[in-house]
Motif scaffolding. Structure first.
Motif, PDB file in Angstrom:
ATOM      1  N   HIS A 105       3.078  -1.815  -0.596  1.00  0.00           N
ATOM      2  CA  HIS A 105       2.122  -1.502  -1.658  1.00  0.00           C
ATOM      3  C   HIS A 105       0.758  -2.132  -1.374  1.00  0.00           C
ATOM      4  O   HIS A 105       0.673  -3.166  -0.710  1.00  0.00           O
ATOM      5  CB  HIS A 105       2.611  -2.071  -3.007  1.00  0.00           C
ATOM      6  CG  HIS A 105       4.029  -1.739  -3.351  1.00  0.00           C
ATOM      7  ND1 HIS A 105       4.402  -0.543  -3.912  1.00  0.00           N
ATOM      8  CD2 HIS A 105       5.179  -2.465  -3.227  1.00  0.00           C
ATOM      9  CE1 HIS A 105       5.715  -0.555  -4.128  1.00  0.00           C
ATOM     10  NE2 HIS A 105       6.208  -1.703  -3.722  1.00  0.00           N
ATOM     11  N   VAL A 106      -0.272  -1.522  -1.923  1.00  0.00           N
ATOM     12  CA  VAL A 106      -1.603  -2.119  -1.796  1.00  0.00           C
ATOM     13  C   VAL A 106      -2.353  -1.896  -3.117  1.00  0.00           C
ATOM     14  O   VAL A 106      -2.206  -0.844  -3.754  1.00  0.00           O
ATOM     15  CB  VAL A 106      -2.368  -1.498  -0.596  1.00  0.00           C
ATOM     16  CG1 VAL A 106      -2.777  -0.054  -0.879  1.00  0.00           C
ATOM     17  CG2 VAL A 106      -3.570  -2.346  -0.208  1.00  0.00           C
ATOM     18  N   PRO A 107      -3.123  -2.887  -3.563  1.00  0.00           N
ATOM     19  CA  PRO A 107      -3.806  -2.718  -4.850  1.00  0.00           C
ATOM     20  C   PRO A 107      -4.898  -1.650  -4.817  1.00  0.00           C
ATOM     21  O   PRO A 107      -5.220  -1.059  -5.847  1.00  0.00           O
ATOM     22  CB  PRO A 107      -4.381  -4.108  -5.146  1.00  0.00           C
ATOM     23  CG  PRO A 107      -4.426  -4.805  -3.833  1.00  0.00           C
ATOM     24  CD  PRO A 107      -3.302  -4.255  -3.023  1.00  0.00           C
ATOM     25  N   HIS A 108      -5.484  -1.420  -3.653  1.00  0.00           N
ATOM     26  CA  HIS A 108      -6.503  -0.379  -3.522  1.00  0.00           C
ATOM     27  C   HIS A 108      -6.237   0.415  -2.247  1.00  0.00           C
ATOM     28  O   HIS A 108      -6.197  -0.148  -1.162  1.00  0.00           O
ATOM     29  CB  HIS A 108      -7.911  -0.997  -3.463  1.00  0.00           C
ATOM     30  CG  HIS A 108      -8.193  -1.890  -4.615  1.00  0.00           C
ATOM     31  ND1 HIS A 108      -8.436  -1.428  -5.876  1.00  0.00           N
ATOM     32  CD2 HIS A 108      -8.228  -3.238  -4.692  1.00  0.00           C
ATOM     33  CE1 HIS A 108      -8.632  -2.454  -6.693  1.00  0.00           C
ATOM     34  NE2 HIS A 108      -8.503  -3.562  -6.000  1.00  0.00           N
ATOM     35  N   ASP A 109      -6.054   1.680  -2.395  1.00  0.00           N
ATOM     36  CA  ASP A 109      -5.730   2.532  -1.251  1.00  0.00           C
ATOM     37  C   ASP A 109      -6.779   2.400  -0.161  1.00  0.00           C
ATOM     38  O   ASP A 109      -7.978   2.284  -0.436  1.00  0.00           O
ATOM     39  CB  ASP A 109      -5.634   3.988  -1.709  1.00  0.00           C
ATOM     40  CG  ASP A 109      -5.295   4.908  -0.565  1.00  0.00           C
ATOM     41  OD1 ASP A 109      -4.156   4.826  -0.074  1.00  0.00           O
ATOM     42  OD2 ASP A 109      -6.179   5.683  -0.151  1.00  0.00           O
TER      43      ASP A 109
END
Lengths: 240, 251
Positions: A63-67
């Motif tokens: 997962h990443v907070p901002h693509d």
């Protein structure tokens, strides 16, 4: 009376026996040690089979907070996804294969199963995440059990050798328990582990290792006397 | 727990009963019979956990795994291609089939060899494949049904060499469409029911009569004390004379 208390205590202990009140930290999906598949902790090198997670973050592998605005727009897979997914076309377990199958089967893996197969079908590197091209380190280098077992020869992507996934829980089928009342070892309902009503990998396996039984393949209920009861996981849903 | 207030005498009786159960278990479990309460019941014929039924062949300690596995183990034999997440070796025998040449009264279309569910049953019950030839385990080949439990092999196959299925009710044969529900040969499978209420049609396998049509392998719909029969076949079994046969056959 004292004996009664002792027995009850034992019974309660047995009920929760083996349920890992653990987390993803230190679990099979914690790659923060940046360990080499060849052994030992090493310096980051994104294009080698040595360390591939130099930032040593746990969540970022998936997962990443901002693509990162890669062409593939991984975020469209949902859950702030940050890992490459497989483009394979699978042979599905379906009603044509087994006439006893009642639940509606998706044409291809979808939902959370699609995300799992991103590593576990063996075609996408575990290091294919975030801004890295990856493709050097694969799940089976960590463990031969990490790939869908039927896929170990690297070419077979026949899902008919694995329990149906991306399939609707067959509501009203008398061969199955009611998912809203049947529970896993930690007390959660089967329904809570369905994905839009579908059985997925995550229905039996707890990827974040919070609700799984210690010493199993992240199973939500043990399958043996040592971890639960005989075939306890299967019999949670199947009435046999 | 509920016995905690019992008298000493009762406790002794329970102990004696328990001992008797332990001692008699290997005897009454020799073949395993139907309980009608599910495969997980102790002594249910196909519950091989802890060697309840016969010798220990199942180190995995799981019930389902002897026949099914959630993820195929990628053995060269690709057992999963038998369907139903199959995890047990199947027989490679070639059988002599009960067919229209053998009996010209047979009108249902007969498969050339056993197929569907019957192929799976014969994996143990033809006596050629070891019961412990499942999952990732390599069998030493000695634990075949023929060697362990003579009675549970297809009876005709007792000598271990005879693979002639003309001595057993036709299997892998389509329920005879032309005669189904004709009022003189066969009942209508869509409406005729077994003892627990299931229709015959629901126990056909792609329209075919298989072992599983009469026998309930998972012991959920079977009559206790029988060979996992879906309907008792005698008053002694709690049914009517030939009740199983006459569920389909109009005689």
């Amino acid at each position: 009376m004292k004996k009664l208390v002792v027995m009850m205590t034992l019974a309660l202990g047995a009920g929760s026996f083996g349920v890992a009140h653990a987390t993803i930290v230190g679990s099979v999906h914690d790659f923060s040690d940046n360990i080499s598949v060849l052994g030992g902790n090493v310096a980051f090198d994104e294009n080698s089979a040595t360390g591939w997670n130099g930032r040593k973050e746990i969540c970022r592998v998936c997962h990443v907070p901002h693509d990162h605005a890669r062409a593939s727009q991984r975020y469209l897979n949902g859950l702030l996804w940050n890992h490459g997914v497989s483009s394979a076309t699978y042979t599905m377990y379906n009603n044509a294969w087994s006439s006893t199958l009642n639940g509606t089967q998706s044409a291809q893996p979808d939902g959370t199963a699609k995300l799992c197969l991103g590593c576990h079908d063996g075609s996408v590197g575990v290091d294919t995440f975030d801004k890295y091209a990856g493709g050097v380190v694969f799940a089976n280098q960590y463990s031969p059990d990490a790939k869908v077992t039927n896929f170990t020869d690297g070419t077979n992507i026949d899902l008919r050798g694995t329990h149906p996934l991306s399939i609707q829980f067959p509501a009203g089928d008398t061969q199955f328990r009611d998912p809203t009342s049947a529970t896993w070892a930690n007390g959660g309902t089967v329904a809570s582990t369905l994905d839009n009503g579908k059985v997925q990998c995550s229905t039996c396996h707890d990827v974040h290792n919070q609700e799984s039984v210690a010493g199993t393949h992240l199973l939500r209920t043990g399958q043996t006397a040592a971890t639960g009861t005989a075939s306890g996981l299967c019999l949670t849903c199947h009435i046999k | 727990m509920k016995h905690r207030n019992d008298s000493k005498g009762n406790q002794l009786r329970y102990a004696a009963l328990a001992l008797l159960t332990v001692v008699s278990t290997p005897l009454c479990a020799e073949t395993g019979t139907a309980q009608g309460l599910g495969i997980a019941q102790p002594l249910s014929a196909h519950n091989f956990v802890s060697g309840d039924v016969g010798p220990i062949i199942n180190d995995s300690g799981e019930i389902c795994r002897v026949c099914h596995v959630p993820h195929d183990h990628a053995r060269a034999s690709q057992r999963y291609l038998n369907g139903l997440l199959w995890n047990h070796d199947v027989s490679s025998a070639t059988y002599t089939m009960y067919n229209n040449t053998w009996s010209k009264t047979l009108t249902g279309t007969q498969s050339a060899q056993p197929d569907g569910h019957s192929k799976l049953c014969l994996g143990c019950h033809d006596g050629t494949v070891a019961m412990d030839a499942f999952d990732k385990y390599v069998s030493d080949g000695t634990n075949t049904m023929r060697m362990l439990h003579g009675l549970t092999v297809v009876p005709w196959f007792q000598d271990g060499a005879n693979l002639d299925l003309r001595g057993t009710h036709p299997i892998s044969v389509a329920f005879p469409a032309g005669e189904a529900g004709d009022g003189k040969n066969f009942a209508n499978p869509a409406t005729a029911t077994w003892a627990k209420g299931q229709t015959i049609a629901s126990t056909l396998d792609n329209g075919k009569v298989q072992c599983s049509t009469c026998h309930d392998v998972h012991d959920q719909e079977s009559i206790p004390g029988t060979h996992l029969l879906r309907t008792a076949n005698s008053p002694a079994e709690g049914g009517v004379p030939s009740g199983l046969c006459l569920t389909c056959h109009i005689k």
